[in-house]
Structure formats: structure tokens, C-alpha cells
Design a protein around this motif. Structure first.
Motif, PDB file in Angstrom:
ATOM      1  N   LEU A 218       0.813  -1.217   0.000  1.00  0.00           N
ATOM      2  CA  LEU A 218       0.000   0.000   0.000  1.00  0.00           C
ATOM      3  C   LEU A 218       0.849   1.272   0.000  1.00  0.00           C
ATOM      4  CD1 LEU A 218      -2.885   1.051   0.078  1.00  0.00           C
ATOM      5  CD2 LEU A 218      -2.774   0.990   2.577  1.00  0.00           C
ATOM      6  N   LEU A 219       1.946   1.244   0.744  1.00  0.00           N
ATOM      7  CA  LEU A 219       2.814   2.424   0.802  1.00  0.00           C
ATOM      8  C   LEU A 219       3.390   2.752  -0.572  1.00  0.00           C
ATOM      9  CD1 LEU A 219       4.233   4.613   2.453  1.00  0.00           C
ATOM     10  CD2 LEU A 219       6.053   2.959   2.963  1.00  0.00           C
ATOM     11  N   THR A 220       3.854   1.733  -1.274  1.00  0.00           N
ATOM     12  CA  THR A 220       4.402   1.941  -2.625  1.00  0.00           C
ATOM     13  C   THR A 220       3.336   2.484  -3.570  1.00  0.00           C
ATOM     14  OG1 THR A 220       5.914   0.086  -2.292  1.00  0.00           O
ATOM     15  CG2 THR A 220       5.556   0.807  -4.563  1.00  0.00           C
ATOM     16  N   ILE A 221       2.128   1.978  -3.468  1.00  0.00           N
ATOM     17  CA  ILE A 221       1.033   2.435  -4.331  1.00  0.00           C
ATOM     18  C   ILE A 221       0.749   3.908  -4.102  1.00  0.00           C
ATOM     19  CG2 ILE A 221      -1.455   2.201  -4.744  1.00  0.00           C
ATOM     20  CD1 ILE A 221      -1.129  -0.785  -4.226  1.00  0.00           C
ATOM     21  N   LYS A 222       0.752   4.322  -2.834  1.00  0.00           N
ATOM     22  CA  LYS A 222       0.485   5.726  -2.532  1.00  0.00           C
ATOM     23  C   LYS A 222       1.627   6.634  -2.999  1.00  0.00           C
ATOM     24  CE  LYS A 222      -2.708   5.186   1.349  1.00  0.00           C
ATOM     25  NZ  LYS A 222      -3.776   5.946   0.660  1.00  0.00           N
ATOM     26  N   VAL A 223       2.858   6.151  -2.836  1.00  0.00           N
ATOM     27  CA  VAL A 223       4.020   6.968  -3.260  1.00  0.00           C
ATOM     28  C   VAL A 223       3.966   7.241  -4.753  1.00  0.00           C
ATOM     29  CG1 VAL A 223       6.530   6.950  -3.535  1.00  0.00           C
ATOM     30  CG2 VAL A 223       5.494   6.261  -1.350  1.00  0.00           C
ATOM     31  N   PHE A 224       3.607   6.237  -5.542  1.00  0.00           N
ATOM     32  CA  PHE A 224       3.591   6.394  -7.007  1.00  0.00           C
ATOM     33  C   PHE A 224       2.200   6.743  -7.553  1.00  0.00           C
ATOM     34  CE2 PHE A 224       7.320   3.773  -6.237  1.00  0.00           C
ATOM     35  CZ  PHE A 224       8.267   4.366  -7.062  1.00  0.00           C
ATOM     36  N   ASN A 225       1.286   7.083  -6.664  1.00  0.00           N
ATOM     37  CA  ASN A 225      -0.062   7.505  -7.081  1.00  0.00           C
ATOM     38  C   ASN A 225      -0.721   6.499  -8.033  1.00  0.00           C
ATOM     39  OD1 ASN A 225      -0.009   9.972  -5.624  1.00  0.00           O
ATOM     40  ND2 ASN A 225       1.231  10.901  -7.261  1.00  0.00           N
ATOM     41  N   ARG A 226      -0.708   5.235  -7.615  1.00  0.00           N
ATOM     42  CA  ARG A 226      -1.271   4.179  -8.472  1.00  0.00           C
ATOM     43  C   ARG A 226      -2.645   3.696  -7.989  1.00  0.00           C
ATOM     44  NH1 ARG A 226       1.632   1.528 -12.105  1.00  0.00           N
ATOM     45  NH2 ARG A 226       0.425  -0.404 -11.685  1.00  0.00           N
ATOM     46  N   GLU A 227      -3.303   4.511  -7.178  1.00  0.00           N
ATOM     47  CA  GLU A 227      -4.597   4.082  -6.642  1.00  0.00           C
ATOM     48  C   GLU A 227      -5.600   3.780  -7.755  1.00  0.00           C
ATOM     49  OE1 GLU A 227      -2.930   6.715  -5.655  1.00  0.00           O
ATOM     50  OE2 GLU A 227      -2.939   6.964  -3.471  1.00  0.00           O
ATOM     51  N   ASN A 228      -5.730   4.682  -8.719  1.00  0.00           N
ATOM     52  CA  ASN A 228      -6.697   4.503  -9.798  1.00  0.00           C
ATOM     53  C   ASN A 228      -6.326   3.322 -10.695  1.00  0.00           C
ATOM     54  OD1 ASN A 228      -8.229   6.680  -8.919  1.00  0.00           O
ATOM     55  ND2 ASN A 228      -7.126   8.141 -10.215  1.00  0.00           N
ATOM     56  N   VAL A 229      -5.028   3.158 -10.938  1.00  0.00           N
ATOM     57  CA  VAL A 229      -4.571   2.060 -11.797  1.00  0.00           C
ATOM     58  C   VAL A 229      -4.900   0.702 -11.170  1.00  0.00           C
ATOM     59  CG1 VAL A 229      -2.552   0.970 -12.850  1.00  0.00           C
ATOM     60  CG2 VAL A 229      -2.727   3.462 -12.794  1.00  0.00           C
ATOM     61  N   GLU A 230      -4.571   0.581  -9.889  1.00  0.00           N
ATOM     62  CA  GLU A 230      -4.821  -0.691  -9.211  1.00  0.00           C
ATOM     63  C   GLU A 230      -6.316  -0.946  -9.060  1.00  0.00           C
ATOM     64  OE1 GLU A 230      -2.496  -2.673  -8.897  1.00  0.00           O
ATOM     65  OE2 GLU A 230      -0.759  -1.350  -9.056  1.00  0.00           O
ATOM     66  N   SER A 231      -7.095   0.115  -8.838  1.00  0.00           N
ATOM     67  CA  SER A 231      -8.547  -0.046  -8.740  1.00  0.00           C
ATOM     68  C   SER A 231      -9.137  -0.553 -10.052  1.00  0.00           C
ATOM     69  CB  SER A 231      -9.206   1.290  -8.355  1.00  0.00           C
ATOM     70  OG  SER A 231      -8.862   1.663  -7.043  1.00  0.00           O
ATOM     71  N   GLU A 232      -8.622  -0.039 -11.172  1.00  0.00           N
ATOM     72  CA  GLU A 232      -9.103  -0.496 -12.477  1.00  0.00           C
ATOM     73  C   GLU A 232      -8.731  -1.954 -12.724  1.00  0.00           C
ATOM     74  OE1 GLU A 232     -11.064   0.909 -14.741  1.00  0.00           O
ATOM     75  OE2 GLU A 232     -11.363   2.497 -13.265  1.00  0.00           O
ATOM     76  N   LYS A 233      -7.525  -2.352 -12.280  1.00  0.00           N
ATOM     77  CA  LYS A 233      -7.131  -3.748 -12.436  1.00  0.00           C
ATOM     78  C   LYS A 233      -8.053  -4.673 -11.632  1.00  0.00           C
ATOM     79  CE  LYS A 233      -2.187  -3.091 -13.349  1.00  0.00           C
ATOM     80  NZ  LYS A 233      -0.803  -3.366 -12.869  1.00  0.00           N
ATOM     81  N   PHE A 234      -8.371  -4.251 -10.405  1.00  0.00           N
ATOM     82  CA  PHE A 234      -9.252  -5.067  -9.596  1.00  0.00           C
ATOM     83  C   PHE A 234     -10.661  -5.105 -10.175  1.00  0.00           C
ATOM     84  CE2 PHE A 234     -12.246  -5.672  -6.054  1.00  0.00           C
ATOM     85  CZ  PHE A 234     -11.815  -6.907  -5.607  1.00  0.00           C
ATOM     86  N   LYS A 235     -11.099  -3.974 -10.741  1.00  0.00           N
ATOM     87  CA  LYS A 235     -12.425  -3.924 -11.345  1.00  0.00           C
ATOM     88  C   LYS A 235     -12.524  -4.924 -12.500  1.00  0.00           C
ATOM     89  CE  LYS A 235     -15.827  -0.738 -13.315  1.00  0.00           C
ATOM     90  NZ  LYS A 235     -16.154  -1.619 -14.435  1.00  0.00           N
ATOM     91  N   LYS A 236     -11.447  -5.076 -13.253  1.00  0.00           N
ATOM     92  CA  LYS A 236     -11.441  -6.022 -14.355  1.00  0.00           C
ATOM     93  C   LYS A 236     -11.631  -7.465 -13.842  1.00  0.00           C
ATOM     94  CE  LYS A 236      -8.813  -7.569 -18.385  1.00  0.00           C
ATOM     95  NZ  LYS A 236      -9.051  -8.987 -18.070  1.00  0.00           N
ATOM     96  N   GLY A 237     -10.893  -7.799 -12.784  1.00  0.00           N
ATOM     97  CA  GLY A 237     -11.057  -9.126 -12.185  1.00  0.00           C
ATOM     98  C   GLY A 237     -12.430  -9.324 -11.602  1.00  0.00           C
ATOM     99  N   SER A 238     -12.987  -8.249 -11.024  1.00  0.00           N
ATOM    100  CA  SER A 238     -14.327  -8.326 -10.462  1.00  0.00           C
ATOM    101  C   SER A 238     -15.372  -8.521 -11.556  1.00  0.00           C
ATOM    102  CB  SER A 238     -14.615  -7.056  -9.662  1.00  0.00           C
ATOM    103  OG  SER A 238     -15.891  -7.112  -9.050  1.00  0.00           O
ATOM    104  N   ASP A 239     -15.160  -7.842 -12.687  1.00  0.00           N
ATOM    105  CA  ASP A 239     -16.073  -8.014 -13.831  1.00  0.00           C
ATOM    106  C   ASP A 239     -16.015  -9.447 -14.361  1.00  0.00           C
ATOM    107  OD1 ASP A 239     -16.900  -5.409 -13.713  1.00  0.00           O
ATOM    108  OD2 ASP A 239     -15.485  -4.677 -15.237  1.00  0.00           O
ATOM    109  N   ASP A 240     -14.832 -10.015 -14.421  1.00  0.00           N
ATOM    110  CA  ASP A 240     -14.698 -11.403 -14.869  1.00  0.00           C
ATOM    111  C   ASP A 240     -15.470 -12.351 -13.948  1.00  0.00           C
ATOM    112  OD1 ASP A 240     -13.102 -10.594 -16.947  1.00  0.00           O
ATOM    113  OD2 ASP A 240     -11.223 -11.008 -15.912  1.00  0.00           O
ATOM    114  N   LEU A 241     -15.374 -12.105 -12.651  1.00  0.00           N
ATOM    115  CA  LEU A 241     -16.080 -12.955 -11.696  1.00  0.00           C
ATOM    116  C   LEU A 241     -17.583 -12.825 -11.853  1.00  0.00           C
ATOM    117  CD1 LEU A 241     -15.907 -14.917  -9.297  1.00  0.00           C
ATOM    118  CD2 LEU A 241     -15.784 -12.941  -7.772  1.00  0.00           C
TER     119      LEU A 241
END
Length: 241
Positions: A218-241
Motif C-alpha cells: 500500500l505504501l508503494t502504491i500511494k508513493v507512485f499515485n497508483r490508486e486509480n490504476v490498481e482499482s481499475e485492475k481489480f475492477k477487471k477481475g471483479s467483472d470477470d467474476l
């Protein structure tokens, strides 16, 4: 060598009292379920003065009852017993499922602890976590619904067919002739469902692994401002499910 069958047989032998309780109350629940329409046939016989087949079956089993008050006393007792039988059947079935999943959970953890590191690292830790939560509900269902409930249902069908034969032999023969078609349809559907269930389980495990790895980083994600990117990746997996 441990197999699915050997594990189940070993569990059944060690927990005979609980399993027997589930079968016993399941059988009593089946009998009470079959007796309810017989009681209803007797009610129409008393109330409308008809001569139904179910009323005749009632007379053969319980004897002649001419009082509607006496009938309701027996019927109320049957309904109360039905409630008690259903309660204890579900109680013992639930205990059986919990004991079975408990044993599988403990054996699974012990097995994973002795797994070689190189094999264990082929998957993210999150891929293993689901085996201790949602997946074990499938293990419980395999025992309680796939074995105990299935055998009770088979017993219910046998007893019901015997009752049908007493009421209407022609209808009974039609039902027996249709059984192969019904069983073949269920078998085909179960094969398709098994493949789909496996696919769903793999996607769910992957999503759990993704969440576990991202929360650990989580710390690395916040440092590189990847919140939206990771959320979109999870959304894709959630859509598949």
C-alpha cells in the motif's frame, strides 16, 4: 495413499453418532413429509364425506377417526414432530459439515507447511487464503448435501414411489419411466456446472491474491499515485467474476 473416498470413509467412521443422527432425523422428516398429504386426504374425507385413496391409506395406518377434533389433535402433533425432525436433521447435518471442514482445514495447513519452498512460491500467498474461508463451504456441502442429503432424497423417492403405487399405479409407472431422462439431464447440467464452478473459484482466488499483494504494498502504491490504476485492475477481475 489418501483419496477423496478414503478421507470421507475415515471421517464417517470417526463420527458415527453425528452422521447417524443426521440420517435418522432426515428419515423421520421424510416420513412426516409423506404423511402430511395423507392427513390432508383424511381431512377432506371427514369434512366433505368423500372417500379418497389417501383417506383409505390413513385408515389402514392409523385406524378410523370419526371426530374432526381428534383428527386435528393428531395433525397438530404431526406438524410439531415435523418441525422437530427438521430442526435436528439440520442441526446434526450442520455439525457434520463443520467437523468435516475442520479436519480438512487442519490437514491442509499441515500439508502446506511441509510443501517445498520452490513449489509454494509459484503462487502468491493470497491464492492459498481462500482455501481457509469460502472454499471450505464447498467441502461442507459435498458431505452434507452431496452425500447425506442425497441419500435422504433417494430414500424419500423410494418411499414416495411406494405411496404413489398405492394411490395410482399408472402414474407411478409414468414417473419411473421418466426417471432416466431426468437423471441424464441432471448429470449433463452438473458436468457443465463443475467446469464453471472451477473457473469461478480460480478467478475468486486470483482476486483475493491481488487484494492481498496490493494491500501489502500500500505504501508503494500511494508513493507512485497508483490508486486509480490498481482499482481499475481489480475492477477487471471483479467483472470477470
Amino acid at each position: 495413499m489418501h483419496t477423496k473416498r478414503s478421507e470421507i470413509v475415515s471421517f464417517l467412521k470417526r463420527n458415527q453418532k453425528v452422521i447417524s443422527g443426521s440420517f435418522l432425523f432426515g428419515f423421520l422428516s421424510i416420513i412426516s413429509s409423506i404423511l402430511i398429504p395423507v392427513f390432508l386426504g383424511k381431512f377432506y374425507q371427514l369434512a366433505l364425506h368423500t372417500h379418497s385413496t389417501r383417506g383409505k391409506i390413513f385408515d389402514k395406518v392409523f385406524g378410523h377417526i370419526n371426530s374432526i377434533e381428534e383428527y386435528f389433535l393428531f395433525f397438530g402433533l404431526l406438524v410439531a414432530l415435523k418441525f422437530i425432525f427438521d430442526y435436528y436433521q439440520k442441526f446434526f447435518s450442520g455439525i457434520s459439515g463443520e467437523l468435516f471442514s475442520k479436519e480438512m482445514r487442519e490437514k491442509l495447513f499441515a500439508k502446506q507447511l511441509i510443501t517445498p519452498i520452490d513449489i509454494h512460491q509459484r503462487k502468491e500467498p493470497g491464492m492459498y487464503l481462500l482455501r481457509y474461508s469460502g472454499d471450505l463451504s464447498s467441502v461442507q456441502n459435498y458431505l452434507t448435501k452431496g452425500i447425506i442429503a442425497f441419500l435422504n432424497d433417494c430414500l424419500f423417492i423410494i418411499v414416495a414411489i411406494l405411496i404413489f403405487a398405492l394411490i395410482n399405479m399408472e402414474l407411478t409407472l409414468i414417473i419411473l419411466i421418466s426417471f432416466p431422462l431426468i437423471f441424464a439431464s441432471i448429470l449433463l447440467l452438473n458436468k457443465k456446472l463443475k467446469r464453471l464452478t472451477k473457473k469461478i473459484r480460480n478467478i475468486r482466488s486470483g482476486n483475493l491474491s491481488f487484494v492481498s499483494s496490493r494491500l501489502n504494498a500500500l505504501l508503494t502504491i500511494k508513493v507512485f499515485n497508483r490508486e486509480n490504476v490498481e482499482s481499475e485492475k481489480f475492477k477487471k477481475g471483479s467483472d470477470d467474476l
